[in-house]
Design an enzyme around this catalytic site. Sequence first.
Site, PDB file in Angstrom:
ATOM      1  CB  CYS A 120      -0.851   0.004   1.263  1.00  0.00           C
ATOM      2  SG  CYS A 120      -1.701   1.572   1.469  1.00  0.00           S
ATOM      3  CG  ASN A 154      12.423  -2.664 -10.361  1.00  0.00           C
ATOM      4  OD1 ASN A 154      13.445  -2.277 -10.928  1.00  0.00           O
ATOM      5  ND2 ASN A 154      11.611  -3.558 -10.895  1.00  0.00           N
ATOM      6  CD  GLU A 155       9.441  -2.688 -14.603  1.00  0.00           C
ATOM      7  OE1 GLU A 155       8.730  -3.645 -14.255  1.00  0.00           O
ATOM      8  OE2 GLU A 155      10.024  -2.639 -15.707  1.00  0.00           O
ATOM      9  CB  CYS A 160      -3.372  -0.070  -2.532  1.00  0.00           C
ATOM     10  SG  CYS A 160      -3.817  -0.648  -0.884  1.00  0.00           S
ATOM     11  CB  CYS A 162      -6.115  -0.702   2.068  1.00  0.00           C
ATOM     12  SG  CYS A 162      -5.181   0.810   2.343  1.00  0.00           S
ATOM     13  CB  CYS A 165      -5.924   3.544  -0.660  1.00  0.00           C
ATOM     14  SG  CYS A 165      -4.172   3.104  -0.621  1.00  0.00           S
ATOM     15  CD  GLU A 310      14.710  -3.552 -15.518  1.00  0.00           C
ATOM     16  OE1 GLU A 310      14.024  -4.443 -16.058  1.00  0.00           O
ATOM     17  OE2 GLU A 310      14.491  -3.144 -14.370  1.00  0.00           O
ATOM     18  CE  LYS A 359      14.095 -22.429 -12.257  1.00  0.00           C
ATOM     19  NZ  LYS A 359      12.796 -21.827 -11.912  1.00  0.00           N
ATOM     20  CG  PHE A 360      14.928 -20.849 -17.132  1.00  0.00           C
ATOM     21  CD1 PHE A 360      16.189 -21.428 -17.114  1.00  0.00           C
ATOM     22  CD2 PHE A 360      13.887 -21.510 -16.495  1.00  0.00           C
ATOM     23  CE1 PHE A 360      16.416 -22.647 -16.489  1.00  0.00           C
ATOM     24  CE2 PHE A 360      14.096 -22.738 -15.874  1.00  0.00           C
ATOM     25  CZ  PHE A 360      15.371 -23.308 -15.862  1.00  0.00           C
ATOM     26  CG  HIS A 361      14.878 -12.342 -17.820  1.00  0.00           C
ATOM     27  ND1 HIS A 361      15.818 -11.566 -18.464  1.00  0.00           N
ATOM     28  CD2 HIS A 361      13.696 -11.693 -17.966  1.00  0.00           C
ATOM     29  CE1 HIS A 361      15.221 -10.491 -18.963  1.00  0.00           C
ATOM     30  NE2 HIS A 361      13.933 -10.546 -18.679  1.00  0.00           N
TER      31      HIS A 361
HETATM   32  C1  GLA Z   1      11.174  -5.753 -15.158  1.00  0.00           C
HETATM   33  C2  GLA Z   1      11.828  -5.542 -13.814  1.00  0.00           C
HETATM   34  C3  GLA Z   1      13.064  -6.346 -13.610  1.00  0.00           C
HETATM   35  C4  GLA Z   1      12.945  -7.723 -14.185  1.00  0.00           C
HETATM   36  C5  GLA Z   1      12.582  -7.596 -15.638  1.00  0.00           C
HETATM   37  C6  GLA Z   1      12.521  -8.923 -16.349  1.00  0.00           C
HETATM   38  O1  GLA Z   1      11.432  -4.798 -16.078  1.00  0.00           O
HETATM   39  O2  GLA Z   1      12.092  -4.202 -13.543  1.00  0.00           O
HETATM   40  O3  GLA Z   1      13.325  -6.403 -12.223  1.00  0.00           O
HETATM   41  O4  GLA Z   1      11.967  -8.434 -13.508  1.00  0.00           O
HETATM   42  O5  GLA Z   1      11.328  -7.002 -15.759  1.00  0.00           O
HETATM   43  O6  GLA Z   1      12.231  -8.768 -17.715  1.00  0.00           O
HETATM   44 ZN    ZN Z   2      -3.762   1.125   0.557  1.00  0.00          ZN
END
Ligand code: GLA
Ligand code: ZN
Length: 677
Positions: A120, A154-155, A160, A162, A165, A310, A359-361
Amino acid sequence: MEMNTEIKLDKLLHGGDYNPEQWLEFPEILEKDLELFLKAEINLVTMGMFAWSKLEPEEGKYETGWLLNIVDKMYKNGIYTILGTPSGARPQWLAKRYPEVLRVNEKRERNLFGGRQNHCYTSPAYRRKVREINMVLAKEIGSHPGVLALHLSNEYIGDCHCPLCQEQFREWLKERYGTIDELNKRWNTTFWSHTYQSFDQIESPSPNGEMLLHALSLDWKRFVTAQTVDFVAEEKRAMYDGGCRQPVTVNFIGDYEGLNYRKFKDVIELSSWDSYPEWHRGPETDVALDAALQHDFMRSLLKKPFLLMESSPSSTNWQDVSKLRKPGMLHAASMQAIAHGSDSVLYFQMRQSRGASEKFHGAVIDHYGGEDTRVYQEVCRIGKDMAALSELKGTMQYPKAALLYDTENRWAITDSQGPRNIGMPYKETADKMYGALRRQGLDVDIIDMEDDLEAYRIVLIPMLYLFRAGIADKIKSFVENGGIAIMTFWSGIVDDTDSCFLGGTPNGLMDVFGLRSTEIDGLYDGEENAGVPVENNALALHKRYTCKNLCELVRVSDAKVLMEYEDDFYKGLPVLTCNEYKKGKAYYICADMEGAFYDDLVQAVVREEKLEVPISDIPRGVEVTTRESEAAMYLFVQNFNRESVNMELPLGEYKIIYGEENEKLESFATVILKKVK
Ligand code: GLA
Ligand code: ZN
């Protein structure tokens, strides 16, 4: 909060997300990473975004030494750090101790611990804990000379619902409307007897409750953006109070609709984004255009170079299919980011994690861990090329063309019932317009209604259903002063609370476009009509183009008709008009036309108006993009076709500084030319 606005390094940045916290028990791996980074000319790593549990394993017990050591070691080897704050994924102990931090979904169910970005953003407890960890990071790591910039969370994503909010939402509405009567009036709540007696009765949209009061839905989305921006501002304040002055960025998601990224403008110094195109899903030329649009959007946000934060060095494992990048594609995609104004090529991830969902990215260093991999070798090639192109750092683009593409408008179009609930072609129309401009070699800014139009010669305006921020006046004075506006059907219909304008549309612009829209026909999937040219039309358009989805009927007053409908009861009514208004021209497109129509129209307008383009007759699938400094012009030419193309480069004026001098431009090849001013 006076932060530095620029990154203090005269190089393009090459590197990416690095998660050493996953490898602390393997010092030999960390050693190997450094060795491989150096060989690939990596000069930047982004660290800390997902390290909260390692940085604060128990509440109030901070362990930052390990990260500081790595920042320092990198720095001593010429590798800088973008310091991430860890709010995107909180530790288990935090959620247990303060359950209010757990997000509540629209059905009012509280999440369990898990995933990321599921907190939140209103919760005072969460804000306090984030502030504390950010201050510690700022003090203990932020002052290190290796730290170039700050990457908050991150992104940021999602909403939310709740009680905290809800309360904040009501406060936000009070601030916006003052009284409940005013809110009722603006939201048209008399409809279906939904009148509110007080702000306490207001609830965020929910499938269990209200979903059809469009003004409520719009304001909720605005509130979510405002609340997220407020959260960002608090994160930033903590870094500032901890002594950091580096520029701040948040990594945006490409084409993300959940937040209006424009509103982040004032809380960040740099814009940055995460690019994950599905390169081999369709024709690469289309994917390239889409990626280009996103890059341009990110550059246009702050009107300065952005960071590609990224990108996947090979496959992306959350997409339907984890397709490998064919040889050369990573290079082409990376150069494309730079062409559009990025000062970096950064990857997710530097080292492939061993367990859990990524793990497979794709990664620069994979589980095998050696340098003799195809992907690592391509990364090395990019590193070498970027090091040789340092002079591009900080150079800009000054487009004469703009595409007006507005997130709030997108929300409103999608939410509204009618004229097509099985898909409104907003993004598609924007894409066609963007593609048409780019195929002429015009650089393009992606702007919204809050931007000014004065800097441009031509502005393309797809489906601007909702008018706000004085846009009608802006378009009017833009055309009055000699600008060329090209606007489509379904424009100027409602105000900023989704209330229909009375007295005719496009509201406030009927004189500028010399017409009035009278009706709009929604077409079934598979249904088509066509536009046919009017003889001797001013642009000499001579082809027939199909249209689908939406056909608007207009009554012209002053506008000239250039094309008309071929079929249906509105056969012979205008499909394309042009009105000369004061010093400028206003084109109106009445139907959802096929892409070729936009290409030919824009080409004809560019020729007629003698708009300056760096190269005329660009082969299809080739991107021409400029960057410039006070001293020089740079021209990027990139071939996104699977085959080579023949193309003449302006070699008299320009010198090649990167790529092959060859009549043929190979598939996925990049050439960069330079002209000293
Ligand atoms: C997003 C996130 C990263 C990762 C990538 C994988 O953009 O910011 O942490 O998870 O996706 O594609
Ligand atoms: Zn909230």
